[in-house]
Design an enzyme around this catalytic site. Sequence first.
Site, PDB file in Angstrom:
ATOM      1  N   ARG A  59       0.602  -0.832  -0.258  1.00  0.00           N
ATOM      2  CA  ARG A  59      -0.156   0.405   0.489  1.00  0.00           C
ATOM      3  C   ARG A  59       1.211   1.429   0.232  1.00  0.00           C
ATOM      4  NH1 ARG A  59      -2.948  -4.248   2.135  1.00  0.00           N
ATOM      5  NH2 ARG A  59      -0.337  -4.652   3.206  1.00  0.00           N
ATOM      6  N   THR A  60       1.910   1.214   0.999  1.00  0.00           N
ATOM      7  CA  THR A  60       2.728   2.146   0.865  1.00  0.00           C
ATOM      8  C   THR A  60       3.268   3.348   0.082  1.00  0.00           C
ATOM      9  OG1 THR A  60       2.747   1.965   3.415  1.00  0.00           O
ATOM     10  CG2 THR A  60       4.092   3.825   2.734  1.00  0.00           C
ATOM     11  N   LYS A  87      25.378  -5.543  -1.637  1.00  0.00           N
ATOM     12  CA  LYS A  87      26.481  -5.838  -1.521  1.00  0.00           C
ATOM     13  C   LYS A  87      27.836  -4.666  -0.534  1.00  0.00           C
ATOM     14  CE  LYS A  87      26.700  -5.528  -6.570  1.00  0.00           C
ATOM     15  NZ  LYS A  87      26.299  -5.056  -8.173  1.00  0.00           N
ATOM     16  N   ARG A 109      11.618   4.000   4.042  1.00  0.00           N
ATOM     17  CA  ARG A 109      10.887   2.790   4.720  1.00  0.00           C
ATOM     18  C   ARG A 109      11.898   2.212   4.889  1.00  0.00           C
ATOM     19  NH1 ARG A 109       5.360  -1.285   4.790  1.00  0.00           N
ATOM     20  NH2 ARG A 109       4.683   0.548   5.220  1.00  0.00           N
ATOM     21  N   HIS A 137       4.575   5.623  11.534  1.00  0.00           N
ATOM     22  CA  HIS A 137       4.763   5.590  10.378  1.00  0.00           C
ATOM     23  C   HIS A 137       3.448   6.781  10.136  1.00  0.00           C
ATOM     24  CE1 HIS A 137       3.108   4.142   6.510  1.00  0.00           C
ATOM     25  NE2 HIS A 137       3.063   2.732   6.488  1.00  0.00           N
TER      26      HIS A 137
HETATM   27  N1   CP Z   1      -0.450  -0.092   5.847  1.00  0.00           N
HETATM   28  C1   CP Z   1       0.781  -0.500   5.327  1.00  0.00           C
HETATM   29  O1   CP Z   1       2.050   0.152   5.777  1.00  0.00           O
HETATM   30  O2   CP Z   1       1.168  -1.381   4.261  1.00  0.00           O
HETATM   31  P1   CP Z   1       2.026  -1.832   3.136  1.00  0.00           P
HETATM   32  O3   CP Z   1       2.745  -2.204   4.651  1.00  0.00           O
HETATM   33  O4   CP Z   1       1.731  -2.445   2.363  1.00  0.00           O
HETATM   34  O5   CP Z   1       2.928  -0.733   2.974  1.00  0.00           O
END
Ligand code: CP
Length: 309
Positions: A59-60, A87, A109, A137
């Site tokens: 999603r993100t 590496k 991320r 998040h």
């Molecule tokens: N909600 C969320 O962060 O989903 P993903 O890990 O798929 O990005």
Amino acid sequence: MSELSVNHLLGIKYLQKEDIELIFQTADHFKEVINRPIKKVPSLRDITIANLFFENSTRTRLSFELAEKRLSADVINFSAASSSVKKGETLIDTVSNILSMKVDMVVMRHPNPGAGIFLSRHVNASIVNAGDGAHEHPTQALLDSYSIREKLGGVEGKKVVIVGDILHSRVALSNIFALKLQGAQVKVCGPKTLIPKYIESLGVEVEPNLRKALEWCDVANMLRVQNERMDISYFPSTREYIQLFGLNKAMLDSLSKKIVIMHPGPINRGVEITSDVADSDQAIILDQVQNGVAVRMAVIYLLASKIKQ
Ligand code: CP
């Protein structure tokens, strides 16, 4: 307020209430844009954004990429699994090399808590935290609050319970910060072993009984048990977890009022919620995903406005 108080989005902890209001007002505009036949605006034609994902995401990652493309930014994508990180290249070296290609903003991320904060101190680009370990998040919490605002007309005064694995959840921490900043009442519910000891210092109450928590709330945000962040067993069995903290349709229908069900995804159907709850008219899970694009457009647009000054 006409601009954000921050140059990076590292966590909700660093935002003011007015920042959230500005992001939501801007997201309202972009939500209207992405419902037009031509879903794109030329706002960020002169901005290049790198999406760096050192950890899995569906999603993100897609939501950020779509948000950036809807704003006409140039976009490059990086996945650690197929990169020279394998590496032995360091985070700073990786990002410095990417930035030398004239990149203005980094969406990252990373499995390590604080990775975005570390990066913001060492490189000259605007950093957006797309999830850092069990820390924060922020865009998930923003889209969650935006979805509550859309569904219930506002966040202030609303009663929200976050259910499940609070200890390992960056979604829980960012949601708590965002909800409290906007004047919501927040409780958490889950196995005692998955509730952090400091939780009450954040102005959050613990309700160990799921039925009582659901009877109290307007909104239940059902979290996934994050097995990938557990090195020991935190509860006896998945079966017992489901019995005590899983939400099924019979329990949902037996409540004295209709509550809103949220989930950040990915869902483990049959564990934290059953399929008929996830797919019910009380669940706004796909609205959350849809709102994520408009909210991320707003965040990127507002941060990019500060780069251009
Ligand atoms: N909600 C969320 O962060 O989903 P993903 O890990 O798929 O990005």
